[in-house]
Design a protein around this motif. Structure first.
Motif, PDB file in Angstrom:
ATOM      1  N   ASP A 183      54.186  42.167  56.373  1.00  0.00           N
ATOM      2  CA  ASP A 183      53.945  43.548  55.935  1.00  0.00           C
ATOM      3  C   ASP A 183      54.825  43.907  54.747  1.00  0.00           C
ATOM      4  O   ASP A 183      54.393  44.549  53.797  1.00  0.00           O
ATOM      5  N   GLU A 184      56.100  43.470  54.821  1.00  0.00           N
ATOM      6  CA  GLU A 184      57.041  43.804  53.754  1.00  0.00           C
ATOM      7  C   GLU A 184      56.650  43.109  52.453  1.00  0.00           C
ATOM      8  O   GLU A 184      56.730  43.697  51.381  1.00  0.00           O
ATOM      9  N   ASP A 185      56.233  41.835  52.568  1.00  0.00           N
ATOM     10  CA  ASP A 185      55.790  41.119  51.363  1.00  0.00           C
ATOM     11  C   ASP A 185      54.627  41.863  50.719  1.00  0.00           C
ATOM     12  O   ASP A 185      54.551  42.026  49.500  1.00  0.00           O
ATOM     13  N   ILE A 186      53.695  42.303  51.562  1.00  0.00           N
ATOM     14  CA  ILE A 186      52.495  42.964  51.036  1.00  0.00           C
ATOM     15  C   ILE A 186      52.888  44.269  50.350  1.00  0.00           C
ATOM     16  O   ILE A 186      52.473  44.553  49.223  1.00  0.00           O
ATOM     17  N   ALA A 187      53.717  45.066  51.026  1.00  0.00           N
ATOM     18  CA  ALA A 187      54.112  46.354  50.444  1.00  0.00           C
ATOM     19  C   ALA A 187      54.897  46.150  49.149  1.00  0.00           C
ATOM     20  O   ALA A 187      54.795  46.946  48.216  1.00  0.00           O
ATOM     21  N   ALA A 188      55.672  45.073  49.084  1.00  0.00           N
ATOM     22  CA  ALA A 188      56.461  44.834  47.868  1.00  0.00           C
ATOM     23  C   ALA A 188      55.583  44.368  46.716  1.00  0.00           C
ATOM     24  O   ALA A 188      55.824  44.715  45.554  1.00  0.00           O
ATOM     25  N   GLU A 189      54.573  43.587  47.020  1.00  0.00           N
ATOM     26  CA  GLU A 189      53.744  43.006  45.955  1.00  0.00           C
ATOM     27  C   GLU A 189      52.584  43.907  45.541  1.00  0.00           C
ATOM     28  O   GLU A 189      52.158  43.888  44.401  1.00  0.00           O
ATOM     29  N   MET A 190      52.066  44.664  46.488  1.00  0.00           N
ATOM     30  CA  MET A 190      50.874  45.479  46.191  1.00  0.00           C
ATOM     31  C   MET A 190      51.330  46.842  45.680  1.00  0.00           C
ATOM     32  O   MET A 190      51.549  47.773  46.453  1.00  0.00           O
ATOM     33  N   THR A 191      51.464  46.953  44.365  1.00  0.00           N
ATOM     34  CA  THR A 191      51.992  48.191  43.782  1.00  0.00           C
ATOM     35  C   THR A 191      50.909  48.975  43.047  1.00  0.00           C
ATOM     36  O   THR A 191      51.202  49.920  42.329  1.00  0.00           O
TER      37      THR A 191
END
Ligand code: FES
Ligand code: FES
Lengths: 152, 725
Positions: free
Chosen positions: A120-128
């Motif tokens: 989830d954290e990877d996704i939130a960090a990458e999907m801007t």
């Protein structure tokens, strides 16, 4: 005249060298799935892949792209809307107005390419990318669904 | 069939053949604004067309801008029609066709969360009437009574003999029958398509770039226009030096547009914009050149104590209650200007000739767009047409004003016979919005010795939307929409609290900044002011905020029910995870009852995290529960963007924010988990596109107070220091 390789086809385009790639794709090449949202690399609606890297095409001049570089737009992501992300997006009914979704899917595709099993954290960090309709939670769920299905 | 109907149908076939490029939604064929498609399939009635291949086309007057309205309305028609849901598609009639057919499709406006709740009745009846006609046609074909026939999934069966036929086969015969005078609608508890979480009809095209938005329209011989209007509200165009840019690549023409704008027309939009940016322009900034956020705030502040006001809700004697209170609580709140920031900036394509004007655009009200086009074109409405495309976001902007249609037509008029696509840059879009209006509110509450609320005065000071946008909607100068969610009675937005001494009044102060309907409209600040103040009162009374509200909501069980639902699901009264704090809010608007419980934490440095929001909505009937959940999430993202970041400020008569770098939009990392409770109680029709937006911000603010002891009374939070008090 400049030469661009988009979705596997070579296009000769007549545009000033400082024209943003976004507008070359939309106006000279005629592929309108890639969207204009801000023009200043803030929203991600214009995201395409250049040699596999998610790139905000509104802020990249035509002169910065070589004929050898492979540009992929939403129209070229899969021949029949069968990319695992497109299937997951359909499964979860992600889009609302849909205007940001080409960019979201292209950004997500590059993310999964680099990290096939994102947290989830990877996704939130990458999907801007911005979605003004607020589809973020479904986007996140669809990326995880696509990742899970690709793992089989 | 009567002769009159025959004529209108023929008229329709002719106009729709001419218009089919814009009429077909293009789920199968990508719309390219191209040539007409033959409209040969039988029309059973205005709502239903059945093609020989069994495709059922549902015609919809409302528009799709992301909220799933098309799918919901198609579900309601299909439910009554008893057709095969997998074969349903939709299309838009044009406003010109609606005018020509005595507005058979009703109101085209898609705003105020009315897309479904104001059209379900006539659309369901359209589906039911078509079903009866199709069954009758099948029965006639067999020479049997219709009463011996039944239908399921578009297959008609004659009970006694077991013979079957399909809608596609009998559609032509059905289209020639007299429509039934009376139809019986199903009881919603028998629904099998409506009320179910079916998938949207418009998703596939949004996944591969094939959906054509207004900004993507192509017409033969089309040129592109970029435009700049005077950045100061009310200012005018003084002069421009076209010679400086006429030789630039692709440029065809530089034109003035009305009295306040200038446009460059070129072969591509990028070339038009490049030349426009290089064009020397002089503005006459007019009387508002010194307007600033500070001067507007002063104007509103004066209204907080003004004598002359419009009354929205009144009971008892609030002055006496405050004077005699054991304890009074007083606070001043504010809500800044907000921009719609639809992802697709304003745009329209227009083609003008001496005797006809056509427009392709994204609009929440195609009939208003048509009226605007006709007036700009200088032609009768009957010689104009508007073709609708799905919207890249509306949120009220594309209902408030069709200024962009007017501009496109005014440009096209200066190049007769050439289609002109005019697109606003993001900067132009940001500077020429119809902003969520600015208000302040002063609240004074009276508590007795037991901590009961005996009196409340809520004074709102600020801008009326109707005074600028629709002055005919004022009632003796009073703007009833100012009091959304605070009304003593009615079906739209009733105040849930029973307070013996009450005064809610409005000092109208209208700064010269164009106001507009922005998702949730005045409910946003009304809910924020009142629900945060209720929290203040509860704490001042030494009471639990849930218990405090419950006592005041006893006369309004539906308000109470949604509040109880979120409290229970969120675990109000039980310990939250370490460091997490909760806040509540409830409100009623657009006919629906909504409540939220937010969970937040604030770290030592003052950084906020919104972990989860539990939301409940009672919208009466839930046509598509999974789309309602999507609207709850979407409305939260919109409302929380305003709370976290949203603020349009003015300096020297201009908006200071020009793009997403200075007007940030919430991104995924700030989006909370959302848990939805959709609890339709069944005897009314409420909206779903907007109502839940009202409660997100106050619930979060109340949770922030619980976490930090800080009362934030005006957004955005980006300006606030949230470190523990
Ligand atoms: S249009 Fe390129 S990032 Fe917004
Ligand atoms: S779906 Fe509308 S902006 Fe993302």
């Amino acid at each position: 005249m400049a030469s661009l390789t988009i979705n596997g086809t070579v296009h000769e385009v007549d545009a000033e060298p400082d024209t943003p790639l976004l507008w070359v794709i939309r106006e000279q090449v005629g592929l309108t799935g890639t969207k204009y949202g801000c023009g200043i690399a803030q929203c991600g609606a214009c995201t395409v892949h250049i040699d596999g890297v998610a790139t905000r095409s509104c802020s990249l001049p035509l002169s910065a792209v070589t004929p050898e570089q492979k540009i992929v737009t939403i129209e070229g992501l899969s021949p029949d809307t069968s990319h695992p992300l497109q299937k997951a997006w359909l499964e979860l009914d992600v889009p609302q107005c849909g205007y940001c979704q080409s960019g979201q899917i292209m950004a997500a595709a590059a993310l999964l390419q680099a990290n096939p099993n994102p947290s989830d954290e990877d996704i939130a960090a990458e999907m801007t990318n911005i979605c003004r309709c607020g589809t973020y939670n479904r986007i996140k769920a669809a990326i995880k669904l696509a990742a899970a299905q690709s793992r089989g | 069939m009567t002769a009159a109907l025959d004529v209108s149908r023929r008229t329709f076939l002719v106009t729709s053949a001419a218009a089919a490029g814009g009429l077909a939604l293009g789920f199968n064929l990508p719309f390219n604004g191209g040539e007409a498609l033959a409209q040969t399939s039988p029309e059973i009635n205005a709502w239903v067309v059945v093609r020989p291949d069994e495709t059922v086309v549902v015609r919809v007057g409302r528009v799709e801008m992301g909220q799933g309205t098309l799918t919901g309305l198609a579900q309601l028609v299909a439910e009554e029609l008893e057709c095969d849901w997998d074969k349903v598609t939709t299309e838009y009639p044009t406003p010109g066709q609606n005018v020509a057919r005595s507005r058979v499709w009703g109101n085209f406006q898609t705003a105020g969360s009315r897309g479904i709740r104001d059209s379900h009745d006539y659309m369901r009846k359209g589906g039911a009437a078509a079903r009866q006609m199709l069954i009758q046609a099948a029965a006639d074909g067999w020479g049997v009574p219709a009463s011996e026939c039944s239908v399921a999934k578009g297959v008609v069966t004659h009970g006694p003999t077991g013979r079957t036929t399909t809608y596609g086969k009998v559609a032509d015969a059905a289209s020639k029958l007299e429509p039934p005078k009376d139809v019986q609608l199903k009881d919603p508890k028998d629904w099998t398509i409506a009320g179910k979480p079916v998938k949207r009809l418009d998703t596939a095209e949004k996944l591969n770039g094939s959906q054509i938005y207004s900004i993507d329209v192509q017409r033969p011989g089309m040129l592109n226009a970029a435009i700049k209007a005077c950045p100061v509200f009310g200012g005018k165009l003084k002069s421009f030096d076209a010679a400086q840019v006429e030789g630039m690549p692709g440029v065809r023409k530089v034109v003035s547009v009305g009295d306040n704008a200038v446009a460059v027309v070129a072969d591509t939009w990028w070339r038009a914009k490049t030349a426009l940016d290089a064009l020397p322009i002089e503005w006459d900034e007019g009387p508002n050149a010194r307007l600033s956020s500070e001067s507007i705030a002063e104007m509103l502040k004066e209204g907080l104590t003004a004598e002359q006001t419009f009354v929205g809700n009144q009971a008892g004697d609030v002055k006496a209650a405050i004077a005699g209170a054991a304890k009074t609580v007083e606070a001043v709140y504010g809500f800044p200007y907000q921009h719609h920031a639809t992802m697709e900036p304003m745009n329209a394509t227009a083609l003008w000739t001496n005797d006809r004007c056509e427009v392709w655009t994204a609009t929440q009200n195609a009939e208003a767009a048509l009226a605007t086009a006709a007036s700009a074109a200088g032609l009768p409405v009957g010689q104009c047409e508007v073709y609708r495309l799905n919207l890249g976001g509306g949120f009220g902007r594309r209902a408030t004003s069709h200024d962009f249609v007017r501009q496109a037509v005014l440009i096209a008029k200066q190049m007769p016979g050439t289609p002109i696509k005019m697109i606003w840059s993001r900067e132009e879009d940001m500077l020429h919005g119809y902003y969520h209006p600015v208000t302040q509110a002063k609240l004074v509450g009276a508590l007795d010795a037991d901590g009961n609320l005996t009196g409340l005065h809520m004074r709102i000071s600020g801008q009326s939307i109707l005074a600028t946008i629709n002055p005919q909607g004022l009632q003796n100068g009073r703007d009833p929409a100012t009091f959304q969610g605070l009304n003593p009675s009615g079906t739209e937005g009733v105040l849930g609290y029973t307070i013996p001494n009450l005064l809610i009044d409005h000092a109208m102060r209208n700064p010269p900044v164009p106001p507009g309907f922005w998702r949730g409209v005045n409910n946003n600040q009304n809910a924020l002011y009142l629900e945060c103040f209720m929290d203040e009162l509860a704490h001042a009374a030494g009471k639990d905020p849930l218990e405090f509200r419950r006592r005041l909501l006893v006369n309004h069980p539906k308000h109470l029910a949604v509040l109880n639902a979120v409290a229970e699901k969120a675990g109000w009264g039980t310990p939250a995870p370490q460091g997490v704090h909760r806040g509540l809010a409830q409100h009623m608007g657009y006919g629906s009852y909504v409540a939220a419980c937010a969970e937040v934490s604030v770290d030592e440095s003052g950084k906020l995290k919104i972990h989860r929001i539990v939301a409940a909505t009672d919208c009466g009937h839930a046509v598509n529960p999974q789309q309602i959940e999507a609207q709850i999430e979407g409305s939260f993202a919109y409302g929380l963007t305003a709370l976290l970041h949203g603020e349009i400020t003015l300096k020297d008569g201009k908006v200071e924010q020009e793009n997403f770098d200075t007007y940030p939009i919430m991104r995924m990392d700030e989006m909370p988990a959302v848990e939805s409770i959709v609890m339709p109680s069944g005897d009314f029709w409420g909206g779903v596109g907007e109502p839940t937006i009202f409660v997100a911000a106050p619930a979060v603010l109340n949770a922030i107070y619980a976490a930090t002891g800080k009362r934030i009374r005006s957004g955005p939070l980006a300006n606030a220091d949230l470190r523990r008090a």
